[in-house]
Design an enzyme around this catalytic site. Structure first.
Site, PDB file in Angstrom:
ATOM      1  CG  HIS A 176      -7.815  -1.216   2.580  1.00 17.14           C
ATOM      2  ND1 HIS A 176      -8.300  -2.097   3.533  1.00 17.14           N
ATOM      3  CD2 HIS A 176      -6.734  -1.818   2.045  1.00 17.14           C
ATOM      4  CE1 HIS A 176      -7.515  -3.160   3.566  1.00 17.14           C
ATOM      5  NE2 HIS A 176      -6.560  -3.018   2.682  1.00 17.14           N
ATOM      6  CG  HIS A 231      -1.967  -1.131   1.139  1.00 17.16           C
ATOM      7  ND1 HIS A 231      -2.494  -1.644  -0.031  1.00 17.16           N
ATOM      8  CD2 HIS A 231      -2.541  -1.866   2.146  1.00 17.16           C
ATOM      9  CE1 HIS A 231      -3.337  -2.627   0.255  1.00 17.16           C
ATOM     10  NE2 HIS A 231      -3.385  -2.789   1.560  1.00 17.16           N
ATOM     11  CD  GLU A 271      -7.959  -4.280  -0.468  1.00 19.81           C
ATOM     12  OE1 GLU A 271      -6.818  -3.844  -0.652  1.00 19.81           O
ATOM     13  OE2 GLU A 271      -8.181  -5.288   0.233  1.00 19.81           O
TER      14      GLU A 271
HETATM   15  C1  BGC Z   1      -4.022  -6.961   1.796  1.00 23.30           C
HETATM   16  C2  BGC Z   1      -3.895  -7.723   3.073  1.00 23.30           C
HETATM   17  C3  BGC Z   1      -3.525  -6.771   4.151  1.00 23.30           C
HETATM   18  C4  BGC Z   1      -4.584  -5.702   4.229  1.00 23.30           C
HETATM   19  C5  BGC Z   1      -4.277  -4.654   5.257  1.00 23.30           C
HETATM   20  C6  BGC Z   1      -5.081  -5.933   1.950  1.00 23.30           C
HETATM   21  O1  BGC Z   1      -5.193  -5.183   0.786  1.00 23.30           O
HETATM   22  O2  BGC Z   1      -4.274  -7.794   0.698  1.00 23.30           O
HETATM   23  O3  BGC Z   1      -2.931  -8.737   2.964  1.00 23.30           O
HETATM   24  O4  BGC Z   1      -3.390  -7.407   5.388  1.00 23.30           O
HETATM   25  O5  BGC Z   1      -4.717  -5.068   2.985  1.00 23.30           O
HETATM   26  O6  BGC Z   1      -3.055  -4.101   5.039  1.00 23.30           O
END
Ligand code: BGC
Length: 384
Positions: free
Chosen positions: A210, A137, A349
């Site tokens: 998210h 991210h 997402e």
């Molecule tokens: C990821 C997860 C992660 C979560 C929070 C998601 O987009 O695929 O693996 O734990 O985000 O960071």
């Protein structure tokens, strides 16, 4: 003197008119106040504003310019009872920090980049690693989920636009990237998200939202009872670090086949290797779309049987990460003191595929100077 009967009739007529007037005033006030704003604190010395978007059905979305975060979405069930269907916090402080990225806009590169590195136009870039060997991210410093954006309410619409300049070199990425994210709540209970970006140097870009949903109401428990349909015949299998191997694997015959609606809980702990690697569902599905079609297509539909609430996700993006909150572990306490435990929320997402900068065969995530990145995702709420 007016006869008594006539007085009563006049009074009734007057009363009726004033009630009608009041109702009209309320409806028009509602229209006029499609966006309400209030101060919500400060972060990094900058004011944070809470925007409440309201539509004619009484659906409400709370969002703030810190991280472009969606704090709550209040929608009716099949009996007209409203509930807040996303995890979150009541106050700004609850989001500082926000390890699970609850409700936030994620970028510059949503999802993972393997080993925190990629090569573009012959130059190798190094990013901060924050997920084992990977960058997740966007990194650690000025990631889009935790910076203060500029906010502006839309005029005559239940919407808000956030803008942000991500500087050349922030978290190791090249180019000054100008971003614009708009949330619009329509009167057909759709939350429309429009993303736009331009750059002055070629850069990878992958933007997503998210939010963690629980259509029975946030904090009511696990989401395993929800029935999910994902419009995808293939997914991108991952290695032990959740990095795509490069294969586009058919879902048929695997527990990742959601082409027909299936309860999340039915196979979330299956022994299939990919489920074990993801500790449940945490994968990117390749959304079915006709070649050359870059318009909105259905990505997923989720139904919650006890309330009848339905979430339908459409997008212009090629992929969707379906994540079942496997890493929520009860360390985050959210709204009304609700403790968010494992699988208390799921995310859809919409995105480009993870680690695309290191996979030339995947749809490109490179934005070049002179181009405009545009993408749209719609979360539509209904009940049946
Ligand atoms: C990821 C997860 C992660 C979560 C929070 C998601 O987009 O695929 O693996 O734990 O985000 O960071």
């Amino acid at each position: 003197m007016m006869p008594r009967q006539l007085t009563t009739v006049c009074a009734t007529v007057l009363l009726t008119f004033s009630i009608a007037g009041l109702a009209f005033a309320q409806v028009s006030t509602r229209h006029m106040q499609a966006v309400q704003q209030k101060s919500f604190g400060t972060q990094d010395g900058r004011p944070v504003t809470l925007y409440t978007l309201t539509n004619v059905n009484g659906v409400e979305v709370d969002t703030m310019n810190y991280g472009g975060i969606i704090l709550s979405i209040r929608v009716p069930d099949r009996k007209g009872q409203f509930a807040d269907v996303v995890l979150g916090h009541e106050k700004l402080e609850g989001y500082i920090p926000n390890p699970p990225y609850i409700g936030a806009v994620v970028g510059r590169y949503a999802n993972r980049i393997a080993n925190g590195t990629f090569t573009l136009d012959g130059k190798t870039y190094t990013l901060p690693k924050n997920d084992g060997p990977n960058t997740l991210h966007g990194g650690v410093d000025k990631t889009f989920n935790k910076v203060v954006w500029d906010g502006e309410a839309l005029k005559g619409k239940a919407g808000v636009t956030y803008t942000y300049l991500s500087k050349d070199g922030d978290d190791g990425f090249p180019g000054n990237l100008k971003l614009r994210v708009t949330y619009t709540l329509t009167n057909t209970n759709e939350l429309v998200i429009d993303y736009e970006a331009t750059t002055d140097k070629a850069t990878p870009i992958n933007l997503s939202q998210h939010s963690y949903f629980n259509l029975a109401g946030e904090g009511t428990g696990e989401i395993l009872n929800h029935e999910v349909m994902i419009n995808a015949d293939r997914f991108t299998p991952v290695d032990k670090n959740l990095i795509p191997t490069g294969e586009l694997r058919p879902v048929k015959g695997t527990p990742l086949d959601f082409t027909t609606s299936t309860k999340i809980g039915a196979r979330v702990d299956d022994t299939y290797e990919q489920i074990a690697l993801g500790h449940g569902y945490d994968h990117n599905w390749v959304i079915n779309r006709n070649k050359g079609d870059d318009g909105l297509v259905l990505a997923a539909r989720v139904y919650e049987p006890t309330t009848g609430r339905v979430l339908e996700v459409t997008t212009t993006q090629p992929g969707v990460q379906f994540y079942t909150g496997n890493f929520l572990d009860g360390t985050v306490t959210g709204k009304q003191g609700h403790v968010y435990k494992r699988r208390y929320g799921f995310c859809l997402e919409t995105q480009h595929f993870p680690d695309s900068p290191n996979h030339p065969d995947f749809p490109s995530t490179i934005l070049k100077p002179g181009e405009t990145f545009r993408s749209k995702t719609v979360f539509k709420f209904s009940a049946k």
